[in-house]
Enzyme design. Structure first.
Site, PDB file in Angstrom:
ATOM      1  N   ASN A   1      77.645  44.812  17.495  1.00 22.53           N
ATOM      2  CA  ASN A   1      76.536  43.977  17.039  1.00 22.53           C
ATOM      3  C   ASN A   1      75.354  44.873  16.641  1.00 22.53           C
ATOM      4  OD1 ASN A   1      74.403  42.160  16.780  1.00 22.53           O
ATOM      5  ND2 ASN A   1      74.233  41.787  18.969  1.00 22.53           N
TER       6      ASN A   1
ATOM      7  N   GLU B   1      66.142  36.443  31.500  1.00 22.14           N
ATOM      8  CA  GLU B   1      66.497  35.075  31.109  1.00 22.14           C
ATOM      9  C   GLU B   1      66.925  34.215  32.303  1.00 22.14           C
ATOM     10  OE1 GLU B   1      69.099  34.772  27.720  1.00 22.14           O
ATOM     11  OE2 GLU B   1      68.108  36.435  26.688  1.00 22.14           O
TER      12      GLU B   1
ATOM     13  N   CYS C   1      74.258  39.488  22.293  1.00 19.57           N
ATOM     14  CA  CYS C   1      75.510  39.986  22.865  1.00 19.57           C
ATOM     15  C   CYS C   1      75.382  40.225  24.376  1.00 19.57           C
ATOM     16  CB  CYS C   1      75.969  41.244  22.143  1.00 19.57           C
ATOM     17  SG  CYS C   1      74.735  42.537  22.029  1.00 19.57           S
ATOM     18  N   HIS C   2      74.157  40.341  24.872  1.00 19.49           N
ATOM     19  CA  HIS C   2      73.965  40.518  26.319  1.00 19.49           C
ATOM     20  C   HIS C   2      74.349  39.261  27.097  1.00 19.49           C
ATOM     21  CE1 HIS C   2      70.201  38.752  24.832  1.00 19.49           C
ATOM     22  NE2 HIS C   2      70.020  38.268  26.055  1.00 19.49           N
TER      23      HIS C   2
ATOM     24  N   TYR D   1      84.053  36.584  26.879  1.00 23.46           N
ATOM     25  CA  TYR D   1      84.775  37.079  25.701  1.00 23.46           C
ATOM     26  C   TYR D   1      85.957  36.160  25.402  1.00 23.46           C
ATOM     27  CZ  TYR D   1      82.072  41.341  26.458  1.00 23.46           C
ATOM     28  OH  TYR D   1      81.045  42.237  26.625  1.00 23.46           O
TER      29      TYR D   1
END
Length: 159
Positions: free
Chosen positions: A121, A156, A129-130, A98
């Site tokens: 979002n 991911e 946003c993850h 952030y």
């Protein structure tokens, strides 16, 4: 007019919303700020864009990194749109904090302000946003639930 359809992902049922040409919303059912950027929707499971979106999510949850080849149209303030644009620049399998996002916007921007925009979002996963973490890589908030964030980061290969 907005149209909607549901999608049963491996980590929970999702709602997709489109204006017929672009994706306007992707939410997990019961997440914070669910459907807060669109009014009424009419269910339509046959929209071409929904078929493309479902294929994209099938590929994503199969561990692929599919290309977004359809338009995204999130609704929000100028500040939120700027934050979401930065989120879209985070590559698959990578993260930002952030604070890093705040510093990209302004030298005096607060990470908390960025966190508020990230949390609102309206297009989950596609606007990633993850992939945003707290200081020192700490796992913090996710409107869909921290367990879903963990699963997405594992998918991911970030965790």
């Amino acid at each position: 007019m907005h149209y909607s359809t549901s999608y049963n992902s491996p980590i929970g049922e999702m709602l997709f919303v489109s204006d017929g040409e672009a994706i306007c919303g992707v939410w997990f059912y019961n997440q914070k700020f669910f459907k807060d950027t669109v009014d009424e929707t009419v269910e339509n499971n046959d929209l071409a864009i929904f078929k493309r979106l479902k294929k994209w999510f099938d590929d994503y949850f199969d561990g692929l990194n599919p290309k977004i080849d359809f338009k995204l149209k999130p609704q929000g303030s100028e500040f939120r749109l700027k934050v979401w644009e930065i989120l879209c620049s985070i590559p698959y399998g990578e993260t930002l904090t952030y604070g890093e996002i705040a510093s990209m916007i302004s030298s005096n921007m607060s990470a908390q302000a960025v966190g508020g925009a990230v949390g609102h979002n309206p297009i989950s996963i596609l606007i990633p946003c993850h992939r945003v973490l707290g200081t020192n890589g700490k796992l913090t908030g996710y409107a869909g639930g921290i367990n879903k964030k963990i699963e997405l980061l594992k998918l991911e290969k970030i965790l």
